[in-house]
Design an enzyme around this catalytic site. Structure first.
Site, mmCIF file in Angstrom:
data_model
loop_
_atom_site.group_PDB
_atom_site.id
_atom_site.type_symbol
_atom_site.label_atom_id
_atom_site.label_comp_id
_atom_site.label_asym_id
_atom_site.label_seq_id
_atom_site.Cartn_x
_atom_site.Cartn_y
_atom_site.Cartn_z
ATOM 1 N N ASP A 459 36.863 48.005 24.223
ATOM 2 C CA ASP A 459 37.043 46.659 23.711
ATOM 3 C C ASP A 459 38.261 46.647 22.815
ATOM 4 O OD1 ASP A 459 35.205 45.082 24.648
ATOM 5 O OD2 ASP A 459 33.967 44.912 22.875
ATOM 6 N N ASP A 780 30.472 45.763 21.879
ATOM 7 C CA ASP A 780 29.702 45.380 20.700
ATOM 8 C C ASP A 780 28.840 44.151 20.948
ATOM 9 O OD1 ASP A 780 31.728 43.648 21.011
ATOM 10 O OD2 ASP A 780 32.581 43.840 19.010
ATOM 11 N N ASP A 784 28.224 42.729 26.574
ATOM 12 C CA ASP A 784 28.666 44.038 27.061
ATOM 13 C C ASP A 784 27.502 44.871 27.588
ATOM 14 O OD1 ASP A 784 31.307 43.578 26.322
ATOM 15 O OD2 ASP A 784 30.914 44.188 24.268
#
EC number: 7.2.2.10
Length: 1202
Positions: A459, A780, A784
């Site tokens: 990310d 997070d 996801d």
């Protein structure tokens, strides 16, 4: 409603309390009432609340709590509630006691054989044959000069038993400490889970276990609900209840339609407040746990490393899935998840290797026993022509037992039972140390898989960047400010609108608090993007708190919360004149499309046409994005009093907006990240960035981090573009297309959760390139989850991560930092190397010991190494060496080589060369000593000694030399890649030094004072020096071996390949299953029926529902969701990626028809690549019969299913 019950005391007069007092401990509800209330859903539940309590406020009063202030934070009250309504934890299963573990260790087959042999040997040693005939039985006691020696026959048996006890205790202790560590880890994870509650009007984060009935809890996007409750006030709340009901659609919750919130379910959208009504074993999840008698089942599962879903039911229903799911699912499972669910890559390779070695050992030991027995029989009865006399039987049997013991010892030495131990120690040690490096490992095997990682999909926000967002540029009133403007430069109207738009249209839980330390940065609490905007308000010398106090949260008329589909958030408030005002904020390219006006420098409206928009994108948004800024647009819209808009029609409501400002938010790159990424690239790991941000920002950040270098050949794609490239005309994903894209892809921007999952799955399943990819993913957000679950190793953020992400992950990064991932790679590789070092050492000893015992036995009728000596060697080789070699600390040099990948063998050619090379040296020395040693040292020969003869110096020297060579070879084994300096970094590992010196000390004691039990006779100093000298020769010989280039030795084979992807037989799969499903098989008997019943009912309800709602939609708008991709991004299906629909019995058909009513069924060309991995289209291949029914006739298909 919120205003109504502002304080609980003003409301009801005292007498009423008296009347309710007979209830539980002075509260107005009993435990049973609350439990029965929580079993109701929807309208029934509302009706019950109205009948029994009037409304939710009444329920709060009965529970003596205030909907706005929460409970008073006093300990006695909280404790009393805990006693009456239970505590919020489900008691874990009792851990195995030490004695149980000892008993389990005793089940080891080789140990049992040894025990039996030892007992037989003991029994026989106490039987003394009558003295006179002993001559007739051959040279039995010829060596027994005095009676004392003959009496000592029992010692060998006793010594074997003693060493068995040693081995068992060590194994049991290891298991016990592993279990203890594991539980510590569990409780640590559980303690880290906190939840927001309101107590005495303050927002507090309390550990989940501290929640009590009557607490007012704040629920928000991404939470995993820890207890049951009733919603007091909610904004656009959607819950995924699939873990309890198996329904994949998100359920809308609202205080006036369906206020029941259940533990174990996930908040997918929105926010709200609930009053807690049931905790622990009384909550819905708890009830299911108790029904299944599964208090500790969960731990058992985690320990078995099977990664299951979160919800209890989903977890418990899993075993049924493997039994009755479609064949397709089985194939999927076999194909994609073998290294994941069954065994980790390393365990797979080790199990295979151990089995091979064990089989070889068994054959060798059997041959040894056969040869010994035949030789004895032929010599005694054929050559010497003796007759078997009845009274001689015990003597002969004693011989046979001796042979048997020798055979078993060969087996014991051959079987590397130290392997599992080494793996456990190495992993447990690494996990403990990784805690210090900010890696909280949830699944042991993830730690070692990480060492093989070849790709990391990371990310951007929070991992590569600091997640301390600040507004650095803004576009307000026709002016582009490169820094925060002075408040005086702005028209009061614009300033006022901006402050209101930001303060009201953000979660009220997001705040900026003063710094903890003097001179520190202000603390940002909550969503970081919103923190940046609130910080902007503070920079403009205004404050958001008064605005929020003026319009508290329960006065907000309607909230459209942020989600990954909308990519914006809007809040509606009612104006004093009866009209409404909507504030909206979101990604600039999305929100500007909905703007038709913009505020000019005087704060007046000015038309905003598509042409103006394009110009703004060019002049404002792109320059901001190229500086690596995230652009957010802030807008508003006024609705006149009189007619109220149709709030559910979101596209209408959030349209025709007026743009107030566009701000550029900077999220600076963490200073340590570029170096960490350079390390990854050096280590042969490709780092890819997957982000929801726009492509210019993403590219700018990627360049700053070093993910993309100028002059390289790489791709940066947006989600839309990516999908276009990997899908065929029908909108299905094709692996061949994906294989053309992913090797060069470095940045994927504006990506949806589905894209991330598709990319990860595509890379894992890809068979192009010289080795299979092992993918790590960081995430997070709730969205996801699917990608984290799919990845070989999922990293969740400990600080910013939502519960859903943590639940789906393998490792939690407690500091949210990318450098911790590099540390994890280092530890993972270290585990792998430790195991290889241990193998190299162990196999050398095994080869030598087995050959010595075997040839010695065949030539001299007696193994040169006695059973007890072998067991001692086994103990140092296995247990101590595994401790010494498995605890080597990692070095930076581990990051200089390429990853091993899935299919690289455990024992490389270099290691094979070392093993065989050292074995040659050791065998040469030992056989020289065995056959000419007595001449060299001028001592009596120990060969052909009769039964019970005293130990000879000759054999003691052999034993001692053997152990010395092992000790020095242990130092050689520290390096496995053919390095020259084997001492490098030896002092950084105190455990290693301690073990080598300790073993040496014990060896001296054994040789000098071991006597009869160890078959040792004391040696002189000169003899000791010779033994040491020969041992030191190992180090010199190691250098000689290192000079031989491995490339020349073509004949050497590697060993210990991983189980090939294709050659996994069903049996092996079944074995893997067995290991995991131990706990689950217990469940299967009684519960299957229970589940079937439950599921039938659900199924029927689902069909009826689908029929009722979708029949019409399906007929009216056949093209509404044509391509799979659109079909998947519709919110109700997003969740399907990570709650496997659990097909039971006839569920497959229904699911399928259910789908057909909603959308045209996609053809399934190559089964692995359907957009949805697990949930929906599995059925297409599973039940052909239903598929044949014409999709056009929903009626027909419902019929077939029922």
């Amino acid at each position: 409603m919120g205003d109504m019950a502002n304080s609980s005391t003003e409301f009801h007069p005292k007498p009423q309390q008296q009347r309710e007092a007979p209830h539980a401990g002075g509260f107005g509800c009993t435990l049973a009432e609350l439990r029965s209330l929580m079993e109701l859903r929807g309208a029934e539940a509302l009706q019950k609340i109205q009948e029994a309590y009037g409304d939710v406020g009444g329920l709060c009063r009965r529970l003596k709590t205030s909907p706005t202030e929460g409970l008073a934070d006093n300990a006695t009250d909280l404790e009393k509630r805990g006693q009456i309504y239970g505590q919020n934890f489900i008691p874990p299963k009792q851990p195995k006691t030490f004695l149980q573990l000892v008993w389990e260790a005793l089940q080891d087959v080789t140990l049992i054989i040894l025990e039996v042999a030892a007992i037989v040997s003991l029994g026989l040693s106490f039987y003394a044959p009558p003295g006179e005939e002993s001559e007739a039985c051959g040279n039995v006691a010829a060596g027994a000069e005095d009676e004392g020696e003959a009496e000592a026959g029992w010692i060998e048996g006793a010594a074997i038993l003693l060493s068995v006890i040693c081995v068992v205790l060590v194994t049991a202790f290891n298991d016990w400490s592993k279990e203890k560590q594991f539980r510590g880890l569990q409780s640590r994870i559980e303690q880290e889970q906190k939840f927001t509650v309101i107590r005495t009007g303050q927002l507090l984060q309390v550990p989940v276990a501290a929640l009590v009935v009557g607490d007012i809890a704040q629920v928000k996007y991404g939470d995993l609900l820890p207890a049951d409750g009733v919603l007091i006030q909610g904004n656009d709340l959607k819950i995924d209840e699939s873990s309890l009901t198996g329904e994949s659609d998100h359920v809308r919750k609202s205080a006036d339609k369906d206020p029941m919130l259940l533990s174990g379910t996930h908040v997918m959208e929105g926010s709200g407040r609930m009053v807690v009504t049931a905790v622990g074993v009384n909550s819905q999840t708890g009830i299911i746990f108790t029904l299944l008698g599964a208090g500790g089942e969960e731990e058992e599962k985690k320990e078995k490393k099977a990664k299951k879903q979160d919800g209890a039911v989903a977890m418990e229903m899993q075993p049924l899935k493997s039994a009755e799911g479609g064949e397709m699912e089985e194939r999927e499972k076999k194909k994609a998840n073998v290294p994941k669910k069954e065994k980790s890559v390393l365990q797979g390779k080790l199990t295979k290797l151990a089995v091979q070695i064990g089989k070889a050992g068994l054959v060798m030991s059997a041959i040894t026993v056969l040869i010994l027995v035949l030789y004895f029989v032929i010599e005694t009865f054929v050559i010497k022509g003796r007759v078997w006399l009845a009274e001689c039987t015990p003597v002969y049997v004693q011989y046979f037992v001796k042979f048997f013991i020798i055979g078993v010892t060969v087996l014991v030495v051959a079987v590397p039972e130290g392997l599992p131990l080494a793996v456990t120690i190495s992993l447990a040690y690494s996990v403990k140390k990784m805690m210090k490096d900010n890696n909280l490992v949830r699944h042991l095997d993830a730690c070692e898989t990480m060492g093989n990682a070849t790709a990391i999909c990371s990310d951007k926000t929070g991992t590569l960047t600091t997640n301390r967002m600040t507004v650095v540029q803004s576009y307000l009133g026709d002016t582009h400010y490169k820094e925060v403007p002075a408040p005086s430069a702005l028209t009061p109207k614009i300033l006022d609108l901006l402050v209101h738009a930001i303060s009201i249209n953000s979660a009220y839980t997001t705040k900026i608090l003063p710094p903890e330390k003097e001179g520190g940065l202000p603390r940002q609490v909550g969503n970081k993007t919103e923190c940046a905007l609130l910080g902007f308000v503070l920079d403009l010398k205004r404050d958001f708190q008064p605005v929020r106090e003026q319009i508290p949260e329960d006065k907000l008329y309607k909230v459209y919360t942020f989600n990954s589909v909308r990519k914006s958030m809007s809040t509606v408030i009612q104006m004093p004149d009866g009209g409404f005002r909507l504030f909206s904020k979101g990604a600039s390219e999305i929100l500007l499309k909905k703007c038709s006006n913009i505020l000019n420098s005087n704060g007046e409206l000015r038309g905003f046409r598509p042409r103006d928009r394009d110009e703004m994108v060019k002049k404002v948004i792109e320059p901001m994005a190229c500086d690596g800024l995230r652009t957010i647009c802030i807008a508003y819209r006024d609705f006149p009093a009189g007619q109220e808009p149709e709030w559910d029609n979101e596209n209408e409501v959030v349209g025709d907006l007026t743009c107030i400002a566009v701000v550029g938010i900077e999220d600076p790159v963490r200073p340590e990240v570029p170096e960490a990424i350079r390390k990854c690239q050096r280590a042969g790991i490709t780092v890819r960035m997957v982000t929801g941000d726009n492509i210019n920002t993403a590219r700018a950040i990627a360049a700053k981090c070093g993910i993309i270098q100028p002059g390289e050949d790489f791709l940066c794609l947006e989600g839309k573009d990516f999908n276009r490239r990997i899908r065929n005309e029908k909108g299905e994903i094709e692996q061949e297309r994906l294989d053309k894209v992913w090797p060069k892809l470095r940045v994927l921007a504006r990506s949806s959760p589905t894209d991330k999952h598709t990319l990860v799955k595509g890379i894992i399943d890809s068979t192009t390139g010289e080795q299979r990819q092992v993918v790590a993913v960081t995430g997070d957000g709730t969205n996801d989850g699917p990608a984290l679950k799919k990845a070989d190793v999922g990293f969740a953020m400990g600080i910013a991560g939502t519960d859903v992400a943590k639940e789906a992950s393998d490792i939690i990064l407690t500091d949210d930092n990318f450098t911790s991932i590099v540390k994890a790679v280092m530890w993972g590789r270290n585990v792998y190397d430790s195991i290889s070092k241990f193998l190299q050492f162990q196999l050398t000893v095994n080869v030598v010991a087995v050959i010595v015992a075997f040839t010695g036995a065949c030539i001299t009728q007696d193994s040169p190494l006695k059973a007890v000596q072998m067991l001692w060697v086994n103990l140092i080789m296995d247990t101590f060496a595994s401790l010494a070699l498995a605890t080597e600390p990692p070095t930076e040099s581990l990051l200089l080589r390429k990853p091993y990948g899935r299919d690289k063998p455990l024992i490389s050619r270099t290691m094979m060369k070392n093993i065989l090379g050292h074995a040659v040296y050791q065998l040469t020395i030992i056989f020289t000593l065995l056959f000419v040693g007595e001449l060299f040292f001028d001592i009596d020969s120990g060969r052909n000694a009769p039964l019970h003869s005293p130990p000879s110096e000759h054999y003691t020297i052999i034993f001692n030399t053997f152990v010395m060579m092992q000790l020095f070879n242990e130092i050689n084994a520290r390096k496995i890649h053919g390095e020259r300096n084997v001492f490098h970094g030896i002092f950084s590992n105190p455990i290693f030094c301690a073990i080598v010196l300790g073993t040496f000390g014990i060896q001296i004691v054994i040789v000098q004072f071991g006597g009869k039990p160890f078959s040792c006779s004391p040696l002189s100093t000169e003899q000791w020096l010779w033994c040491l000298f020969v041992g030191l020769g190992e180090l010199v010989w190691g250098q000689v071996i290192a000079t031989i280039p491995t490339s020349r030795l073509k004949c050497l084979k590697e060993a210990g390949h991983g189980p090939g992807q294709d050659e996994l037989t069903d049996e092996e799969l079944a074995e893997g299953e067995e290991e995991i499903d131990h706990a689950e098989r217990e469940l299967r008997r009684g519960q299957i029926l229970w589940f079937r019943g439950l599921n039938r009912i659900q199924t029927q309800i689902r069909v009826v529902k689908a029929f009722r709602s979708s029949l019409y939609e399906g007929l009216e708008k056949p093209d509404s969701k044509t391509s799979i991709h659109n079909f998947m991004t519709t919110p109700e299906f997003l969740i399907n990626d990570y709650t496997h629909n659990i097909p039971l019995i006839d569920d497959t058909d229904v699911d399928e028809n259910d789908e057909r009513l909603r959308a045209p069924p996609p053809p399934a060309p190559n089964k692995n690549n359907n957009a949805i991995d697990s949930g929906i289209f599995l059925a297409t291949s599973a039940s052909k019969s239903a598929t044949s029914s014409r999709p056009g006739s929903p009626l027909h298909s419902v019929e077939t299913s029922l």
